[in-house]
Motif scaffolding. Sequence first.
Motif, PDB file in Angstrom:
ATOM      1  N   UNK A 185       0.774  -1.240   0.000  1.00 49.69           N
ATOM      2  CA  UNK A 185       0.000   0.000   0.000  1.00 49.69           C
ATOM      3  C   UNK A 185       0.800   1.282   0.000  1.00 49.69           C
ATOM      4  N   UNK A 186       1.901   1.320  -0.725  1.00 49.81           N
ATOM      5  CA  UNK A 186       2.645   2.574  -0.859  1.00 49.81           C
ATOM      6  C   UNK A 186       1.948   3.408  -1.940  1.00 49.81           C
ATOM      7  N   UNK A 187       1.422   4.593  -1.585  1.00 49.41           N
ATOM      8  CA  UNK A 187       0.541   5.353  -2.484  1.00 49.41           C
ATOM      9  C   UNK A 187       1.290   6.223  -3.499  1.00 49.41           C
ATOM     10  N   UNK A 188       1.930   5.586  -4.469  1.00 48.21           N
ATOM     11  CA  UNK A 188       2.619   6.331  -5.524  1.00 48.21           C
ATOM     12  C   UNK A 188       2.232   5.741  -6.873  1.00 48.21           C
ATOM     13  N   UNK A 189       2.385   6.534  -7.932  1.00 46.99           N
ATOM     14  CA  UNK A 189       2.091   6.037  -9.275  1.00 46.99           C
ATOM     15  C   UNK A 189       3.237   5.164  -9.766  1.00 46.99           C
ATOM     16  N   UNK A 190       2.950   4.362 -10.782  1.00 42.48           N
ATOM     17  CA  UNK A 190       3.996   3.505 -11.319  1.00 42.48           C
ATOM     18  C   UNK A 190       5.116   4.334 -11.944  1.00 42.48           C
ATOM     19  N   UNK A 191       4.764   5.441 -12.573  1.00 40.83           N
ATOM     20  CA  UNK A 191       5.799   6.296 -13.166  1.00 40.83           C
ATOM     21  C   UNK A 191       6.726   6.866 -12.095  1.00 40.83           C
ATOM     22  N   UNK A 192       6.165   7.293 -10.977  1.00 43.88           N
ATOM     23  CA  UNK A 192       7.001   7.824  -9.890  1.00 43.88           C
ATOM     24  C   UNK A 192       7.873   6.715  -9.298  1.00 43.88           C
ATOM     25  N   UNK A 193       7.288   5.529  -9.154  1.00 44.01           N
ATOM     26  CA  UNK A 193       8.082   4.389  -8.677  1.00 44.01           C
ATOM     27  C   UNK A 193       9.243   4.120  -9.621  1.00 44.01           C
ATOM     28  N   UNK A 194       8.977   4.099 -10.927  1.00 40.12           N
ATOM     29  CA  UNK A 194      10.022   3.796 -11.894  1.00 40.12           C
ATOM     30  C   UNK A 194      11.158   4.815 -11.833  1.00 40.12           C
ATOM     31  N   UNK A 195      10.825   6.073 -11.587  1.00 38.84           N
ATOM     32  CA  UNK A 195      11.864   7.094 -11.437  1.00 38.84           C
ATOM     33  C   UNK A 195      12.773   6.760 -10.259  1.00 38.84           C
ATOM     34  N   UNK A 196      12.180   6.350  -9.145  1.00 35.24           N
ATOM     35  CA  UNK A 196      12.972   6.005  -7.965  1.00 35.24           C
ATOM     36  C   UNK A 196      13.709   4.682  -8.146  1.00 35.24           C
ATOM     37  N   UNK A 197      13.126   3.775  -8.912  1.00 33.75           N
ATOM     38  CA  UNK A 197      13.807   2.515  -9.229  1.00 33.75           C
ATOM     39  C   UNK A 197      15.099   2.795  -9.990  1.00 33.75           C
ATOM     40  N   UNK A 198      15.023   3.662 -10.986  1.00 31.60           N
ATOM     41  CA  UNK A 198      16.208   4.015 -11.765  1.00 31.60           C
ATOM     42  C   UNK A 198      17.228   4.720 -10.880  1.00 31.60           C
ATOM     43  N   UNK A 199      16.753   5.622 -10.017  1.00 30.78           N
ATOM     44  CA  UNK A 199      17.650   6.309  -9.083  1.00 30.78           C
ATOM     45  C   UNK A 199      18.421   5.302  -8.232  1.00 30.78           C
ATOM     46  N   UNK A 200      17.724   4.306  -7.683  1.00 28.14           N
ATOM     47  CA  UNK A 200      18.367   3.321  -6.809  1.00 28.14           C
ATOM     48  C   UNK A 200      19.364   2.457  -7.580  1.00 28.14           C
ATOM     49  N   UNK A 201      18.993   2.053  -8.796  1.00 29.73           N
ATOM     50  CA  UNK A 201      19.896   1.231  -9.596  1.00 29.73           C
ATOM     51  C   UNK A 201      21.188   1.982  -9.901  1.00 29.73           C
ATOM     52  N   UNK A 202      21.068   3.255 -10.217  1.00 31.21           N
ATOM     53  CA  UNK A 202      22.259   4.053 -10.509  1.00 31.21           C
ATOM     54  C   UNK A 202      23.097   4.266  -9.252  1.00 31.21           C
ATOM     55  N   UNK A 203      22.432   4.447  -8.122  1.00 31.00           N
ATOM     56  CA  UNK A 203      23.158   4.609  -6.860  1.00 31.00           C
ATOM     57  C   UNK A 203      23.917   3.344  -6.494  1.00 31.00           C
ATOM     58  N   UNK A 204      23.297   2.195  -6.713  1.00 30.11           N
ATOM     59  CA  UNK A 204      23.960   0.928  -6.419  1.00 30.11           C
ATOM     60  C   UNK A 204      25.147   0.687  -7.344  1.00 30.11           C
ATOM     61  N   UNK A 205      25.063   1.215  -8.571  1.00 25.69           N
ATOM     62  CA  UNK A 205      26.169   1.063  -9.517  1.00 25.69           C
ATOM     63  C   UNK A 205      27.341   1.966  -9.157  1.00 25.69           C
ATOM     64  N   UNK A 206      27.040   3.119  -8.536  1.00 27.31           N
ATOM     65  CA  UNK A 206      28.089   4.098  -8.217  1.00 27.31           C
ATOM     66  C   UNK A 206      28.742   3.863  -6.864  1.00 27.31           C
ATOM     67  N   UNK A 207      27.983   3.354  -5.909  1.00 17.81           N
ATOM     68  CA  UNK A 207      28.462   3.256  -4.534  1.00 17.81           C
ATOM     69  C   UNK A 207      28.429   1.806  -4.041  1.00 17.81           C
ATOM     70  N   UNK A 208      29.391   1.409  -3.233  1.00 23.08           N
ATOM     71  CA  UNK A 208      29.461   0.014  -2.753  1.00 23.08           C
ATOM     72  C   UNK A 208      28.541  -0.252  -1.555  1.00 23.08           C
ATOM     73  N   UNK A 209      27.244   0.006  -1.745  1.00 18.61           N
ATOM     74  CA  UNK A 209      26.289  -0.275  -0.674  1.00 18.61           C
ATOM     75  C   UNK A 209      26.199  -1.770  -0.401  1.00 18.61           C
ATOM     76  N   UNK A 210      26.309  -2.569  -1.456  1.00 18.92           N
ATOM     77  CA  UNK A 210      26.179  -4.013  -1.335  1.00 18.92           C
ATOM     78  C   UNK A 210      27.550  -4.614  -1.062  1.00 18.92           C
ATOM     79  N   UNK A 211      27.641  -5.367   0.024  1.00 21.12           N
ATOM     80  CA  UNK A 211      28.894  -6.016   0.418  1.00 21.12           C
ATOM     81  C   UNK A 211      28.854  -7.508   0.042  1.00 21.12           C
ATOM     82  N   UNK A 212      30.024  -8.114  -0.126  1.00 18.26           N
ATOM     83  CA  UNK A 212      30.057  -9.531  -0.512  1.00 18.26           C
ATOM     84  C   UNK A 212      29.282 -10.451   0.426  1.00 18.26           C
ATOM     85  N   UNK A 213      29.174 -10.084   1.693  1.00 16.88           N
ATOM     86  CA  UNK A 213      28.494 -10.946   2.663  1.00 16.88           C
ATOM     87  C   UNK A 213      26.977 -10.750   2.684  1.00 16.88           C
ATOM     88  N   UNK A 214      26.452  -9.801   1.943  1.00 18.81           N
ATOM     89  CA  UNK A 214      25.012  -9.543   1.951  1.00 18.81           C
ATOM     90  C   UNK A 214      24.253 -10.628   1.191  1.00 18.81           C
TER      91      UNK A 214
END
Length: 244
Positions: free
Chosen positions: A32-61
């Motif tokens: 029940x997160x009240x956002x449109x699919x287009x707004x979600x997709x914008x944030x999805x792309x933002x997160x994917x790019x952030x994960x590509x730029x920064x080492x948030x994910x560690x080998x042990x995760x």
Amino acid sequence: MIKGIIFDYGGTIDTNSLHWSEVLWEGYRNVGIPVSKDEFRTSYVFAERALARHPYIKPEHNFLDLLRIKCDLETSDLTSRGVWLASDEERKSKSDAVAQYCYNYVLKVLKVSRPIIARLSEKYPLVLVSNFYGNIETILEDFNLQYFRRIVESAVVGVRKPDPKIFQLGVDALREVMDKTEKELPASDIVVVGDSFSKDIIPATQIGCQTVWIKGISWGDEKSDESIPTHVIDSIEKLESVIG
């Protein structure tokens, strides 16, 4: 003739050809997160790019860890942009709920895909080629998917799909694990299994591999040509019928 198989991971083994954006969107609607699919997709792309730029994910995760980090980045972007007016407590609670929903979704898919991969591993050497964050071995262990003789992970080798070089590394890895008599194993004796036409099928075809495209719901309006893959199926359940 098939003498070895290269598998993609994300979207192929874990979601049965449903693009990960669609799985996450299902999670958003479920909690029940009240956002449109287009707004979600914008944030999805933002997160994917952030994960590509920064080492948030560690080998042990493990995968649930990864999903929690991904969903936290997405929902933080939604609230920071004023798209979702939620308290930090509500945002965090629903973000974690989306991650758990998606994790449970993967567990259901793996009940189908894991036995198929296990059976194929008894017939052929398997190699995994994936655009991933450096923790794919932890995820394979977490999901009991340790059927691959070699792993070619983009964060480790420094090459990402759709560059054909990453699939050439997969072919080279298969040659390494084959018997001495197969050292000259041609790419045409190897089949690549993937869900993305542009990132799996096209580059694998370019280096001479056979291909099985598990065609599902992709990201956007991806152009495709069903005459290019060796086989086109709509579910991993049909994989053994074309290469088993």
